[in-house]
Write an enzyme that holds these catalytic residues in place. Structure first.
Site, PDB file in Angstrom:
ATOM      1  N   ASP A  10       0.865  -1.189   0.000  1.00 60.00           N
ATOM      2  CA  ASP A  10       0.000   0.000   0.000  1.00 60.00           C
ATOM      3  C   ASP A  10       0.901   1.238   0.000  1.00 60.00           C
ATOM      4  O   ASP A  10       2.088   1.156   0.335  1.00 60.00           O
ATOM      5  CB  ASP A  10      -0.915   0.030   1.231  1.00 60.00           C
ATOM      6  N   SER A  11       0.298   2.381  -0.344  1.00 62.19           N
ATOM      7  CA  SER A  11       1.059   3.633  -0.298  1.00 62.19           C
ATOM      8  C   SER A  11       1.475   3.959   1.138  1.00 62.19           C
ATOM      9  O   SER A  11       2.411   4.735   1.339  1.00 62.19           O
ATOM     10  CB  SER A  11       0.204   4.773  -0.857  1.00 62.19           C
ATOM     11  N   TYR A  42      -0.714   8.778  -2.402  1.00 62.77           N
ATOM     12  CA  TYR A  42      -0.649   8.618  -3.856  1.00 62.77           C
ATOM     13  C   TYR A  42      -1.857   9.268  -4.545  1.00 62.77           C
ATOM     14  O   TYR A  42      -1.847   9.488  -5.749  1.00 62.77           O
ATOM     15  CB  TYR A  42      -0.692   7.128  -4.226  1.00 62.77           C
ATOM     16  N   CYS A  73      -4.131  -1.273  -2.355  1.00 62.26           N
ATOM     17  CA  CYS A  73      -4.286   0.174  -2.502  1.00 62.26           C
ATOM     18  C   CYS A  73      -5.141   0.397  -3.734  1.00 62.26           C
ATOM     19  O   CYS A  73      -4.793  -0.066  -4.825  1.00 62.26           O
ATOM     20  CB  CYS A  73      -2.909   0.817  -2.683  1.00 62.26           C
ATOM     21  N   CYS A 192     -11.063   3.033  -0.510  1.00 57.88           N
ATOM     22  CA  CYS A 192      -9.683   3.389  -0.186  1.00 57.88           C
ATOM     23  C   CYS A 192      -9.354   2.595   1.067  1.00 57.88           C
ATOM     24  O   CYS A 192     -10.139   2.605   2.035  1.00 57.88           O
ATOM     25  CB  CYS A 192      -9.558   4.885   0.085  1.00 57.88           C
TER      26      CYS A 192
END
Ligand code: DGL
Length: 273
Positions: A10-11, A42, A73, A192
């Site tokens: 994930d970011s 991101y 993500c 998200c």
């Protein structure tokens, strides 16, 4: 062949909401988590930047031996997954797989809405890509999707400010903006992976009539199904119930926040990416 862990990317911290469901539903597997916290969020970045950051993360996880990576993500799944699958994956070898988080969710949406009107909260990147709209057309063309971008939510969560008065005011205003677009929305998809962190508050604002759907359980269920259909992959996955964490941020920062998210002590390793 040496057995290998599942990579989860994930970011930042958001993918931990997916990882915790994987640990719940597939506890025997080994996992490597990588959070690109130093470069998060991101959500407002261009296609090219999200693609190149995601490819670097994929490259790192494959270099750790992973045969399967979950892109936990939505922004990276929306902007980079397809291109990496089509253009880059072949250079890593035929058996390597990368899965995203959008498909499991769109497959499920039509099962839970009775008004056929679903709201979606996500980053600006995910909303602009219309990835959910495109995927949903395949599985549930009769469902109306109402999307609203929440550009402040990931920075609020990454900086642990979501419980402050200002944070709550911003979150509430975004939910109200989504719901004001259509009065028959009966389901809100948290598109998200950071958002389940504030799921209780979202439920409180949305009210009891509206179902608030987090992706973690769906992704975990789909992975169980996927591995049952891909035994050749499942056979190379190691199952010693371990998790190793990497972050592009300072590892002390990561450990403090990640331990709160995961409700257990996390020790990570910093990598420069
Ligand atoms: N957790 C990421 C997602 O699911 C957040 C993206 C970001 O870094 O803005 O979209």
């Amino acid at each position: 062949m040496k057995k290998v862990p599942i990579g989860v990317f994930d970011s930042g911290y958001g993918g931990l909401t997916i990882l915790s469901e994987l640990l719940e539903k597939l506890p025997s597997y080994d996992y490597i988590y990588f959070g690109d916290n130093a470069r998060a969020p991101y959500g407002n970045r261009s296609f090219d930047v999200v693609y190149s950051y995601t490819l670097e993360a994929v490259d790192f996880l494959f270099s750790q031996g992973c045969e399967l990576i979950i892109i936990a993500c939505n922004t990276a799944s929306a902007k980079a997954l397809r291109t990496i699958q089509q253009n880059d994956l072949k250079k890593y070898g035929s058996q390597k797989r990368i899965l995203g988080v959008i498909r499991p969710c769109t497959e499920y949406i039509s099962c839970i809405t009775s008004t056929n009107c679903v709201g979606l909260l996500a980053t600006q990147g995910t909303v602009n890509s219309n990835s959910y709209g495109i995927e949903l057309k395949k599985f549930a063309p009769n469902v109306t999707l109402v999307q609203h971008a929440c550009p402040m939510w990931v920075p609020l969560i990454e900086n642990n400010m979501h419980n402050t008065d200002v944070g709550k005011m911003i979150i509430k205003a975004d939910i109200e903006k989504l719901l004001s677009q259509n009065t028959v929305i009966d389901t809100i998809v948290l598109a998200c992976t950071h958002y389940p962190v504030i799921q209780n508050y979202i439920k409180e604002i949305a009210g009891k009539e509206i179902e608030v759907l987090a992706q973690g359980p769906l992704v975990a269920e789909k992975l169980i199904d996927y591995l049952s259909r891909h035994k050749e992959l499942d056979n190379v996955l190691s199952k010693d119930a371990s998790v190793v964490y990497f972050t592009s941020e300072n590892s002390d920062f990561f450990d403090e926040a990640a331990s709160k998210f995961m409700k257990r002590t996390i020790r990570s390793t910093h990598i420069a990416i």
